[in-house]
Motif scaffolding. Structure first.
Motif: not given
Length: 229
Positions: A181, A43, A47
């Protein structure tokens, strides 16, 4: 002057026991720790990529093939398919690169063409990092296709008409950061699950149960007793 009596030194074994009591043991991680760790790492990486990537804008214009007088309507549909294929040709892109201000080699990767089997319409989509340039690319390619095709109208009996001009888009077509993400977290969790499957077994973990052999059939016992007799 009196000397202080020396304090007795603790025995080595006692010293080790005192040191072991003063330092608490570290808690052991659960066996499934790679799954959440890889999910969080995925994630964060996805992101970060979503925040650092440049926004991408897409703008689409439409041209339509119209049959001339005396030309069957089915001819317009066939020529629309043919003109859609030559949109990404060298001659069309070279002509459009002058108006768009983009080299023909770069323009090839920034233009997409789509045709429909049911209608004589051609969709031309321009892609760029700015909304104005995305619309300029789509319109420049559409104008080049109109100029190229309408010069052969007397031979084909079909004329291309500008149906809808491309306009600068309001929002970018890039994926939002929360979505990237989430995708990264799913990919990281899947990778962590694969790590659990291939990692070696830690000491102290119970081994997989060994299947017991199946009991002998009753007919085998009867046959053995008959041989004894």
């Amino acid at each position: 002057m009196t000397e202080k009596p020396e304090q007795p030194k603790p025995a080595p074994g006692r010293l080790r026991r005192l040191t072991a009591r003063s330092v608490p043991p570290l808690p052991s991680l659960p066996a499934w720790w790679p799954v959440p760790a890889c999910a969080v790492l995925g994630a964060l990486c996805a992101g970060t990529y979503g925040m650092l990537q440049e926004p991408e804008y897409r703008s689409t214009g439409y041209v339509i093939a119209a049959p001339a007088k005396g030309t069957p309507p089915d001819a317009a549909l066939g020529y629309a398919q043919a003109y859609g294929r030559i949109t990404s040709g060298d001659s069309t892109l070279t002509y459009a690169s002058v108006t768009a201000g983009v080299p023909a080699a770069t323009l090839r990767a920034q233009v997409q063409t789509e045709t429909s089997p049911d209608s004589p319409m051609i969709a031309i989509t321009g892609t760029s990092h700015t909304p104005t340039q995305a619309a300029d690319i789509a319109n420049a390619v559409a104008d080049a296709l109109l100029t190229k095709s309408n010069g052969m109208t007397q031979n084909t009996g079909v004329k291309l008409v500008d149906f809808s001009r491309a306009v600068p888009p309001i929002a970018s077509s890039s994926q939002p950061v929360p979505l990237t993400s989430a995708v990264g977290a799913c990919a990281g969790g899947l990778l962590g699950g694969l790590v659990l499957l291939v990692r070696p077994r830690r000491p102290g973990e119970p081994a997989a149960p060994t299947p017991l052999p199946a009991p002998a059939h009753s007919t085998d016992r009867v046959g053995a007793e008959r041989e004894r007799v």
